[in-house]
Design an enzyme around this catalytic site. Structure first.
Site, PDB file in Angstrom:
ATOM      1  N   ARG A 103      10.834   4.505  -5.363  1.00 41.76           N
ATOM      2  CA  ARG A 103      11.892   3.883  -5.151  1.00 41.76           C
ATOM      3  C   ARG A 103      13.349   4.332  -4.846  1.00 41.76           C
ATOM      4  O   ARG A 103      14.195   5.367  -4.854  1.00 41.76           O
ATOM      5  CB  ARG A 103      13.253   3.343  -6.791  1.00 41.76           C
ATOM      6  CG  ARG A 103      13.886   2.591  -7.211  1.00 41.76           C
ATOM      7  CD  ARG A 103      13.909   1.451  -6.477  1.00 41.76           C
ATOM      8  NE  ARG A 103      12.774   0.174  -7.728  1.00 41.76           N
ATOM      9  CZ  ARG A 103      12.707  -0.684  -7.649  1.00 41.76           C
ATOM     10  NH1 ARG A 103      12.864  -1.056  -6.996  1.00 41.76           N
ATOM     11  NH2 ARG A 103      12.462  -1.005  -9.114  1.00 41.76           N
ATOM     12  N   ARG A 126       1.871   0.741  -0.551  1.00 40.94           N
ATOM     13  CA  ARG A 126       2.661   1.474  -0.966  1.00 40.94           C
ATOM     14  C   ARG A 126       2.385   2.549  -2.515  1.00 40.94           C
ATOM     15  O   ARG A 126       2.818   3.129  -2.282  1.00 40.94           O
ATOM     16  CB  ARG A 126       3.657   1.022  -1.736  1.00 40.94           C
ATOM     17  CG  ARG A 126       3.819   0.164  -2.325  1.00 40.94           C
ATOM     18  CD  ARG A 126       4.749  -0.977  -2.939  1.00 40.94           C
ATOM     19  NE  ARG A 126       5.113  -1.284  -4.461  1.00 40.94           N
ATOM     20  CZ  ARG A 126       5.874  -2.121  -5.255  1.00 40.94           C
ATOM     21  NH1 ARG A 126       8.030  -1.292  -4.891  1.00 40.94           N
ATOM     22  NH2 ARG A 126       5.788  -1.617  -5.825  1.00 40.94           N
ATOM     23  N   HIS A 204      10.587  -2.124   3.109  1.00 40.99           N
ATOM     24  CA  HIS A 204      10.514  -2.386   2.508  1.00 40.99           C
ATOM     25  C   HIS A 204      12.309  -0.560   2.331  1.00 40.99           C
ATOM     26  O   HIS A 204      12.330  -0.595   1.761  1.00 40.99           O
ATOM     27  CB  HIS A 204      10.638  -2.102   1.113  1.00 40.99           C
ATOM     28  CG  HIS A 204      10.915  -2.700   0.090  1.00 40.99           C
ATOM     29  ND1 HIS A 204      12.216  -2.522   0.083  1.00 40.99           N
ATOM     30  CD2 HIS A 204      11.173  -3.197  -1.329  1.00 40.99           C
ATOM     31  CE1 HIS A 204      13.009  -3.511  -1.214  1.00 40.99           C
ATOM     32  NE2 HIS A 204      11.600  -3.403  -2.037  1.00 40.99           N
ATOM     33  N   GLU A 308      15.448  -5.518   5.091  1.00 42.33           N
ATOM     34  CA  GLU A 308      13.646  -5.522   5.491  1.00 42.33           C
ATOM     35  C   GLU A 308      13.613  -6.186   6.665  1.00 42.33           C
ATOM     36  O   GLU A 308      14.210  -7.259   6.855  1.00 42.33           O
ATOM     37  CB  GLU A 308      12.967  -5.576   4.513  1.00 42.33           C
ATOM     38  CG  GLU A 308      13.442  -4.958   3.113  1.00 42.33           C
ATOM     39  CD  GLU A 308      13.093  -5.626   1.377  1.00 42.33           C
ATOM     40  OE1 GLU A 308      11.969  -5.452   1.793  1.00 42.33           O
ATOM     41  OE2 GLU A 308      13.757  -5.366   0.407  1.00 42.33           O
TER      42      GLU A 308
END
Length: 351
Positions: A103, A126, A204, A308
């Protein structure tokens, strides 16, 4: 970051012409839970950490005294400053344990952004271990005086079961003088059956901000967007700039190549430049969703904002042998007040 470190310098970019400078360097190290990472250091003191698991830039610390800026530099900004957000405080810290995504930093959303498809949220890139690309093809980007690393991801047997395509994803991450960070993605269709494939994509990016209520985003005003909080309905942005008073989850369409994120409290402007990525996603979960996220502190929404660079509205389609490139560059400059407001126009209108 904490954790046992086993460093060994593996490569260096060419040194700066200045005889007093230190050559940029690239090092391997081990971080939390033994996850291997790469540390990029540039000659003026800025650094970035890149996890080889999950391919996410964990942190970027820049030395603002090295900025080339038309604005005066506040002396208190001569220290190293965190650029990217990473939730690592309190009981709800970022999880560094595959296959759980980290995160914070810059997770790579491929071959799917969010729920725009049949795969799990944000695809699988990811959540995978990436390899260092020892023999990358020539990149058109200039790496003089930059510390950089080339990574590569190829589909595993598990990946092809859920997304039956063959691809090569090459990612160059470069750190330049002053702490500017550049990510260049090159994705090639290597299917041998003659079939094309389509994907959506996003960098992101989690920006670290002082207080979300003191932040504004410029460059997206008057544009159309899809609101994920209202079943992806299409609206047109109103007002001079984006400010934040509640949860936001929007996909802005046909966006400019440059976007400014202005942090009023710290008198700092982040500049996002992009190429090959027509859309821009803006996200903050606000208080209720933050409390429901196991890997996110209850009040951490106040100190982060995702803006993003993305390709979401229209999926990218590649025939066998074709390659797509998407580039993101992040930098930061001090901001100054003009009639009581931060003035980012010289940033947006500059080169």
């Amino acid at each position: 970051m904490s954790g046992e470190k086993e460093k060994s310098t593996v490569t260096s970019a060419p040194p700066s012409p200045s005889p007093s400078s230190v050559a940029p360097s690239v090092e391997f190290s081990k971080g939390i839970n033994g996850l291997q990472k790469v540390i990029l250091r540039e000659s003026r003191g800025s650094s970035a950490e890149v996890s080889l698991c999950l391919s996410v830039s964990l942190s970027l610390r820049f030395r603002s005294a090295s900025f080339h800026s038309p604005f005066p530099i506040n002396p208190i900004h001569s220290e190293l400053i965190s650029f990217l957000y990473l939730d690592n405080c309190g009981p709800n810290y970022a999880i560094f344990k595959p296959p759980k995504a980290i995160r914070g930093g810059i997770p790579i959303c491929f071959p799917q952004f969010a729920s725009h498809g049949t795969l799990d949220q944000h695809g699988f890139a990811r959540n995978r271990f990436w390899a260092v690309d020892e023999d990358p093809p020539p990149f058109p980007t200039n790496t003089l005086n930059k510390a950089f690393v080339d990574l590569i991801l190829k589909p595993s047997e598990e990946d092809t079961k859920i997304w039956p395509h063959s691809f090569e994803y090459r990612l160059r991450i470069a750190l330049g003088p002053g702490g500017d960070l550049m990510l260049t993605s090159r994705i090639r269709n290597t299917n041998s059956d003659g079939k094309p494939f389509s994907f959506t994509f996003a960098y992101h990016t989690y920006f670290s901000v002082s207080d979300i209520s003191e932040v504004r985003v410029e460059g997206l005003e008057t544009l159309d967007y899809l609101d994920n909080l209202q079943n992806k309905e299409r609206f047109t942005e109103q007002g001079d700039a984006l400010t934040f008073e509640s949860e936001v989850d929007k996909i802005y369409l046909s966006t400019p190549t440059k976007i400014a994120i202005i942090d009023h409290e710290k008198k700092r402007t982040f500049v996002l430049r992009k190429d090959g990525l027509p859309d821009a996603v803006v996200w903050n979960p606000w208080d209720k969703k933050a409390k429901a996220m196991a890997d996110f502190g209850d009040d951490e929404y106040k100190h982060m904002l995702c803006v993003e660079a993305a390709a979401v509205e229209k999926a990218v389609t590649l025939k066998p042998g074709e390659e797509w490139k998407g580039r993101l560059e992040l930098s930061a400059v001090p901001s100054s007040y003009c009639s009581g407001q931060l003035d980012p126009q010289r940033v947006l209108q500059g080169s």
